[in-house]
Design an enzyme around this catalytic site. Structure first.
Site, short mmCIF file in Angstrom:
data_model
loop_
_atom_site.label_atom_id
_atom_site.label_comp_id
_atom_site.label_asym_id
_atom_site.label_seq_id
_atom_site.Cartn_x
_atom_site.Cartn_y
_atom_site.Cartn_z
N SER A 204 0.84 -1.19 0.00
CA SER A 204 0.00 0.00 0.00
C SER A 204 0.88 1.24 0.00
O SER A 204 1.83 1.34 0.78
CB SER A 204 -0.91 0.01 1.23
OG SER A 204 -1.63 1.21 1.33
N HIS A 206 0.06 4.55 0.80
CA HIS A 206 -0.06 5.58 1.84
C HIS A 206 0.45 5.14 3.21
O HIS A 206 0.57 5.96 4.11
CB HIS A 206 -1.51 6.09 1.93
CG HIS A 206 -2.48 5.14 2.55
ND1 HIS A 206 -2.94 5.27 3.83
CD2 HIS A 206 -3.10 4.04 2.04
CE1 HIS A 206 -3.82 4.31 4.09
NE2 HIS A 206 -3.93 3.55 3.02
N THR A 243 -7.34 2.87 -16.97
CA THR A 243 -6.15 3.72 -17.10
C THR A 243 -5.49 3.89 -15.73
O THR A 243 -6.15 4.18 -14.74
CB THR A 243 -6.55 5.10 -17.67
OG1 THR A 243 -7.13 4.91 -18.95
CG2 THR A 243 -5.33 6.01 -17.77
N CYS A 330 -9.40 1.06 10.03
CA CYS A 330 -9.98 0.57 8.78
C CYS A 330 -11.37 -0.02 8.98
O CYS A 330 -11.76 -0.96 8.31
CB CYS A 330 -9.06 -0.47 8.15
SG CYS A 330 -7.44 0.21 7.76
#
Length: 387
Positions: A204, A206, A243, A330
């Site tokens: 991840s 971040h 994209t 989370c």
């Protein structure tokens, strides 16, 4: 951070590094799609592939084996699938094995049905119970399909480092494919996808100082992958359509390079964590620091204050200028008992606080934490005496 606030929640999201910000600004100025064949498109493709090399290097992988996603949750949902392909041949996994202390994106099993998810016990010290893992894999019926094992390398709440080589050895002996959630491990312990204990890592952006909205799957080879979660125009070798988020990906790459370079400074980070824990025990001598007797990453401390609800203490810290978490961040902002501590058999202490720091954490943050904790300890003592 400024003297007014102390940010001690790096495990939830690390502050954006300046190198990542600069790389993103440059990428935002690029108008083209990386899949376009004109000069502008090829320029965008070059910075995309530079980021792929940077992310691969963080875990000793090959750039060709990196698939970018929108984050670790998407990476988990992609890999945790019963339907894979090896070349053109289909491959079936009939059961998923996860640890009881895993992050929710692993525990929920991705695309596996609930009845196909098997939970591996966790020992009181927070380590995966290898005996239970071995027993459950030994009982797996390979006539119905292969086993898939998915466990975390470092627990996001306690910071406990799992015995990855032992897990990999047991799983490989049973013919399993191994997915390692390395989100909290990357940049905090050395990782090497070529070492043989894992087939795939989940990363991840971040958590290491890159932007939110980028993650990656890193494979040990390019032989097999699950059926795509997102079908589209064939980006990422057909493994993830759409994209690419170029700015977020190049920020991820820049952060990965810096995280790799800072692995040599882990001892200093551990020394700072120990100072936070000394402050905890100075103000609250009966505090319990979870996982202290097990291998831990240098930046994380998870502690309970007996008789004090974590959410109450968290509010006290916030009012005192300190940002930290009560367990994982989370769960849509909800605060409740830690499933990690419950898995460790510590249901009576399942209300806990997490301090997670970074290389930028310094004396101001420590001083604010110390002052806020002193106020919480005084109120706790006053409430006890009044009772």
């Amino acid at each position: 951070m400024s003297a007014a606030r102390a940010y001690l929640d790096y495990n939830a999201s690390a502050p954006l590094l300046e190198c990542a910000r600069a790389a993103m600004i440059d990428a935002l100025a690029m108008p083209a799609n990386p899949s376009s064949v004109h000069s502008e498109g090829r320029a965008a493709k070059r910075v995309l592939e530079t980021a792929r090399r940077q992310v691969a290097a963080l875990v000793g992988g090959e750039p060709a084996h990196v698939v970018f996603t929108s984050g670790a949750t998407e990476a988990a949902a992609t890999l945790l699938s019963p339907r894979w392909t090896m070349g053109r041949a289909p491959l079936t996994f009939s059961a998923l094995y996860v640890s009881a202390a895993d992050h929710p994106c692993i525990l929920k099993g991705g695309r596996f049905s609930a009845c196909a998810i098997n939970t591996i016990a966790v020992r009181p010290d927070g380590l995966v119970d290898l005996i239970d893992l071995e027993a459950k894999l030994a009982a797996h019926d390979r006539g119905e399909g292969l086993p898939l094992v998915a466990v975390h390398a470092v627990n996001n709440e306690t910071g406990i480092i799992q015995p990855l080589e032992d897990i990999g050895r047991i799983a490989k002996t049973a013919g399993a494919v191994v997915v390692i959630d390395a989100v909290q491990a990357a940049g905090r312990i050395p990782l090497d996808i070529s070492a043989g204990y894992a087939d795939y890592f989940i990363l991840s952006s971040h958590k290491i100082g890159g932007p939110k909205g980028a993650g990656a799957i890193v494979g040990s080879a390019d032989l097999m992958m699950p059926e795509p979660l997102i079908n589209g125009g064939g980006q990422e070798k057909g493994h993830r359509g759409g994209t690419e988020n170029l700015a977020a990906i190049v920020g991820f790459g820049a952060a990965a390079s810096e995280a790799l370079g800072k692995l040599s400074g882990i001892d200093a980070l551990a020394a700072m964590r120990d100072r936070f824990e000394a402050a905890i025990l100075a103000h609250v001598p009966d505090a319990v620091i979870h996982g202290r007797g097990a291998p831990r990453v240098a930046n994380t401390s998870f502690f309970s204050i007996p008789g004090t609800k974590a959410e109450t203490a968290q509010i006290g810290f916030d009012l005192g200028g300190v940002a930290l978490s009560a367990g994982s961040a989370c769960s849509s902002g909800r605060v409740g008992p830690s499933h990690v501590l419950e898995a460790m058999g510590l249901g009576d202490q399942a209300s806990a606080l997490r301090v997670s720091i970074g290389h930028a954490t310094g004396e101001n943050e420590l001083a604010l934490f110390d002052a806020a904790l002193a106020n919480i300890a005084r109120r706790r003592k006053g409430a006890s005496e009044a009772a």
